[in-house]
Design an enzyme around this catalytic site. Sequence first.
Site, PDB file in Angstrom:
ATOM      1  N   ALA A  24       5.969 -11.372   0.340  1.00 41.48           N
ATOM      2  CA  ALA A  24       5.327 -11.205   1.636  1.00 41.48           C
ATOM      3  C   ALA A  24       4.796 -12.570   2.052  1.00 41.48           C
ATOM      4  O   ALA A  24       4.301 -13.334   1.218  1.00 41.48           O
ATOM      5  CB  ALA A  24       4.191 -10.198   1.557  1.00 41.48           C
ATOM      6  N   LYS A  52      12.452 -16.759  -0.644  1.00 38.80           N
ATOM      7  CA  LYS A  52      13.726 -17.423  -0.374  1.00 38.80           C
ATOM      8  C   LYS A  52      14.918 -16.505  -0.613  1.00 38.80           C
ATOM      9  O   LYS A  52      15.882 -16.506   0.153  1.00 38.80           O
ATOM     10  CB  LYS A  52      13.843 -18.692  -1.220  1.00 38.80           C
ATOM     11  CG  LYS A  52      12.842 -19.781  -0.851  1.00 38.80           C
ATOM     12  CD  LYS A  52      13.120 -21.094  -1.548  1.00 38.80           C
ATOM     13  CE  LYS A  52      14.358 -21.757  -0.997  1.00 38.80           C
ATOM     14  NZ  LYS A  52      14.242 -22.144   0.414  1.00 38.80           N
ATOM     15  N   ALA A  54      15.063 -13.134  -0.478  1.00 39.31           N
ATOM     16  CA  ALA A  54      15.122 -12.117   0.568  1.00 39.31           C
ATOM     17  C   ALA A  54      15.511 -12.730   1.907  1.00 39.31           C
ATOM     18  O   ALA A  54      16.302 -12.156   2.666  1.00 39.31           O
ATOM     19  CB  ALA A  54      13.784 -11.397   0.675  1.00 39.31           C
ATOM     20  N   GLY A 233      20.568 -32.493  11.225  1.00 39.77           N
ATOM     21  CA  GLY A 233      21.799 -31.842  10.783  1.00 39.77           C
ATOM     22  C   GLY A 233      21.957 -31.867   9.283  1.00 39.77           C
ATOM     23  O   GLY A 233      21.034 -31.537   8.537  1.00 39.77           O
ATOM     24  N   ASP A 254       8.641 -22.638  14.880  1.00 34.91           N
ATOM     25  CA  ASP A 254       8.260 -22.388  13.484  1.00 34.91           C
ATOM     26  C   ASP A 254       9.460 -22.705  12.606  1.00 34.91           C
ATOM     27  O   ASP A 254      10.501 -22.063  12.728  1.00 34.91           O
ATOM     28  CB  ASP A 254       7.836 -20.924  13.322  1.00 34.91           C
ATOM     29  CG  ASP A 254       7.400 -20.570  11.905  1.00 34.91           C
ATOM     30  OD1 ASP A 254       7.322 -21.481  11.056  1.00 34.91           O
ATOM     31  OD2 ASP A 254       7.143 -19.383  11.653  1.00 34.91           O
ATOM     32  N   ASP A 260      16.612 -21.374   4.596  1.00 34.66           N
ATOM     33  CA  ASP A 260      17.151 -20.114   4.088  1.00 34.66           C
ATOM     34  C   ASP A 260      18.110 -19.485   5.090  1.00 34.66           C
ATOM     35  O   ASP A 260      19.098 -18.856   4.703  1.00 34.66           O
ATOM     36  CB  ASP A 260      16.018 -19.140   3.768  1.00 34.66           C
ATOM     37  CG  ASP A 260      15.127 -19.644   2.649  1.00 34.66           C
ATOM     38  OD1 ASP A 260      15.631 -20.391   1.784  1.00 34.66           O
ATOM     39  OD2 ASP A 260      13.933 -19.307   2.646  1.00 34.66           O
ATOM     40  N   SER A 299      13.101 -14.136  12.503  1.00 37.79           N
ATOM     41  CA  SER A 299      13.685 -15.116  13.423  1.00 37.79           C
ATOM     42  C   SER A 299      15.198 -15.232  13.291  1.00 37.79           C
ATOM     43  O   SER A 299      15.823 -15.983  14.050  1.00 37.79           O
ATOM     44  CB  SER A 299      13.055 -16.490  13.188  1.00 37.79           C
ATOM     45  OG  SER A 299      13.547 -17.078  11.967  1.00 37.79           O
TER      46      SER A 299
END
Length: 308
Positions: A24, A52, A54, A233, A254, A260, A299
């Site tokens: 969490a 990471k 999940a 990049g 953010d 990930d 996101s």
Amino acid sequence: MGVSQGHRPGAGATDVVVVGSVNADLVVRVDRHPSPGETLLGTSSVTLPGGKGANQAVAAARQGARVAIVGAVGDDPYAHVALSALRAADVDLTHVAQVTGATGLAVVTLAASGENTIVVVPGANAQVTESSVATATEVVAAAAVCVMQLEIPLPTVEHAARLAHHHGTRVLLNAAPATALPRAVLRLADPLVVNEHEAAVLLGRVHDSPAAAAHELTGLGARSAIVTLGAAGLVGHDDDGAFSLPAPAVTAVDTTGAGDAFVGALAAGLAAGQPLRAASAHATRVAAYSVTRLGAQPSYPGPADPLP
């Protein structure tokens, strides 16, 4: 004890298996990051699913891959939050154990600039063991790509990499958080994905050229290597030599979980049979999309979302 599965249409086949952390994320927004010893008032807080492993599983699933994850959560209230986006993305949770104690927790301080600092308390992730992976042998063997990071015990990562390689499953190793790794593990990576800081830890020094660092990482044994550069990049090196890819220009809200997002989308592309460079190019766009929204897993784009 395992967690409840939920509905999974088309369950049974797996493209990507992720062996990794489930957390969490407690996200606290501030105008700027505090200096050591300084107390600041935050502007808001929210608890979101993270970790990471999940994150990468959700990112891959939202790009159309059939995904399973091997991990663990605790028996505290944070477990429900930690698993919520995995369930929503129809990730196979058969091999996520529920153990006594705390779910992994990340405390994220997010500044108005979009940059963050993160402190991770492993919790249940420390109980993802070699036997956890062994019970998932059938899933690992059947997948096209096995993804690992370093928020679970290193012996578990080593075991998962060897098991995947033994069964002909491609190993995507994201060596994050930064730590030294045995060459025997690096030799199984195709690709090895790191940022500049993580590359410096593996190489034992900061390299003047990220492209040269990527090449040198293959010299440590990785069949292919990618060094991510954030807004600049990435650079990489594979059997065909060096390559570089720009990142789309976006306004960052953010940056939590952007790496990930890249890894998960890259795994989905590789599992679908895309060459490394093509899969990497798409994954940079997925990562760029992710930084324009708050949080990590919330996101990540789905197939219908327009990418930058």
